[in-house]
Design an enzyme around this catalytic site. Structure first.
Site, PDB file in Angstrom:
ATOM      1  N   ALA A  10      -3.348   3.462   7.290  1.00  0.00           N
ATOM      2  CA  ALA A  10      -4.158   4.119   7.974  1.00  0.00           C
ATOM      3  C   ALA A  10      -5.867   3.363   7.915  1.00  0.00           C
ATOM      4  O   ALA A  10      -5.991   2.195   8.018  1.00  0.00           O
ATOM      5  CB  ALA A  10      -4.425   5.497   7.417  1.00  0.00           C
ATOM      6  N   SER A  11      -6.821   3.965   7.413  1.00  0.00           N
ATOM      7  CA  SER A  11      -8.197   3.393   7.485  1.00  0.00           C
ATOM      8  C   SER A  11      -8.263   2.269   6.517  1.00  0.00           C
ATOM      9  O   SER A  11      -9.443   1.660   6.634  1.00  0.00           O
ATOM     10  CB  SER A  11      -9.072   4.659   7.343  1.00  0.00           C
ATOM     11  OG  SER A  11      -9.217   5.314   8.451  1.00  0.00           O
ATOM     12  N   ILE A  12      -7.451   2.198   5.630  1.00  0.00           N
ATOM     13  CA  ILE A  12      -7.584   0.945   4.773  1.00  0.00           C
ATOM     14  C   ILE A  12      -7.576  -0.335   5.822  1.00  0.00           C
ATOM     15  O   ILE A  12      -8.188  -1.251   5.411  1.00  0.00           O
ATOM     16  CB  ILE A  12      -6.621   0.781   3.570  1.00  0.00           C
ATOM     17  CG1 ILE A  12      -6.850   1.921   2.549  1.00  0.00           C
ATOM     18  CG2 ILE A  12      -6.503  -0.479   2.921  1.00  0.00           C
ATOM     19  CD1 ILE A  12      -5.914   2.146   1.474  1.00  0.00           C
TER      20      ILE A  12
END
Length: 364
Positions: A92-94
């Site tokens: 995801a946003s990593i």
């Protein structure tokens, strides 16, 4: 011979002989007790992930070495596949830190500049985007409209990065004047992926693989494109509904790569972490930019945002949340301590757990 003197000396010699050994044993016992207490504390913090439930993989790196590296629970409920250090989760946003690194690599190559107008690369954007630069996208100061708020109501299938551009082409407005404020923007990072493609002459997923993943030995990390690439040792996402777990692995936005489409494991992320301490990938000036206080934010635990990284005191970190996955990476560069917690479930939120685990290893 003075027997009384000999009688006094012999115990002293015996103590001198035994004392180092006794001290070493005492230190070993103390170290063993501390490790046992720490292991018990970690087991308690990770209890919700353990057993026949969607699980997690946990990595603790200290001075570049893994001191904890293990899986909890299951990566695949239907087939009873246990989570492990090799399990690949949707980050995801990593993913955003890899998107930012791609832009910084291209800036080092002279292929683009951080202060280039975004419309130099994506000229179909409306007039409202005239003042937006690549730097604004990196630091979430563009003011771009969140594409998830204006997705077509009749959408079928999944959006891709190019679809985000097409949606934004119809949004001739911004939340604020570019550069004047902060608002976390998935839209901005989807556009950055497209800019990587334009500037490099290859698609974003291929650039990541050739310029970041393979050079760092992250052989199983991939920006997933259904029908093009696959994820080995794949964790599937789940959400708890009505007291049971339901597979919720994909959403309409899961195929957007720039803001959250990368899959990786804690073992591969250890290699990524190592590259952030030296110049094997990015030059020091680029790393300094990534971890700079690019913009202040009003978000809790995020006094500043850099380029793909949140900055809070002596830690740099990022979370990642999408349907069925919740992740966190927390780094303390001065202490050479990193905690990565990847999970294939909608709850609990992992950032505070990762910080609590880091506290068990921190120098106080």
């Amino acid at each position: 011979m003075n027997l009384s003197r000999t009688a006094c000396v012999l115990p002293l010699l015996l103590m001198a002989t035994l004392f180092p050994s006794m001290t070493a044993h005492a230190q070993a016992d103390a170290t063993g007790d501390a490790k046992a207490r720490r292991d018990a504390a970690i087991a308690g913090l990770m209890q919700r992930y353990d057993g026949q439930v969607p699980g997690a993989s946990l990595l603790v790196l200290k001075d570049g070495q893994p001191v904890v590296e293990r899986g909890f629970g299951l990566a695949n409920l239907e087939d009873h596949v246990p989570a492990s250090p090799e399990t690949n989760y949707r980050l995801a946003s990593i993913s955003k830190q890899f998107t930012a690194a791609s832009i910084l690599l291209l800036a080092e190559d002279g292929k683009l500049k951080l202060d280039d107008p975004v419309k130099r690369w994506l000229p179909s954007l409306p007039a409202a985007a005239d003042a937006i630069t690549i730097r604004h996208l990196l630091s979430h100061t563009s003011g771009l409209i969140d594409y998830e708020e204006v997705m077509p109501a009749d959408l079928t299938g999944q959006l891709h990065d190019i679809d985000v551009l097409h949606i934004l082409e119809g949004q001739d407005r911004t939340y604020f004047a570019p550069g004047s404020s902060y608002r976390y923007s998935n839209s901005g990072y989807a556009l950055l992926a497209l800019i990587v493609g334009k500037a490099s002459g290859q698609d974003f997923a291929s650039f990541l693989r050739q310029r970041i993943f393979l050079p760092l030995g992250m052989a199983d990390t991939v920006a997933l494109e259904e029908g093009v690439s696959t994820v080995v040792n794949r964790a599937y996402g789940y959400s708890e509904t009505g007291g049971h777990w339901e597979r919720t692995d994909q959403s309409p936005t899961s195929a957007v790569l720039g803001d959250g489409g990368i899959y990786s494991s804690i073992r591969d992320l250890a290699r990524w972490d190592a590259a952030l301490y030296d110049e094997r990938l990015l030059k020091k000036a680029s790393l300094d930019l990534a971890f700079s206080h690019a913009t202040p934010t009003p978000e809790p635990d995020v006094p500043y945002y850099g380029f793909g990284w949140r900055i809070n005191g002596d830690s740099v970190w990022h979370s990642g949340e999408s349907i069925g996955f919740r992740n966190a990476i927390v780094r303390y560069p001065k202490e050479k301590l990193t905690v990565v917690l990847l999970s294939n479930r909608n709850d609990p939120e992992p950032y505070r757990t990762a910080v609590a685990i880091a506290d068990l290893f921190r120098q106080r």
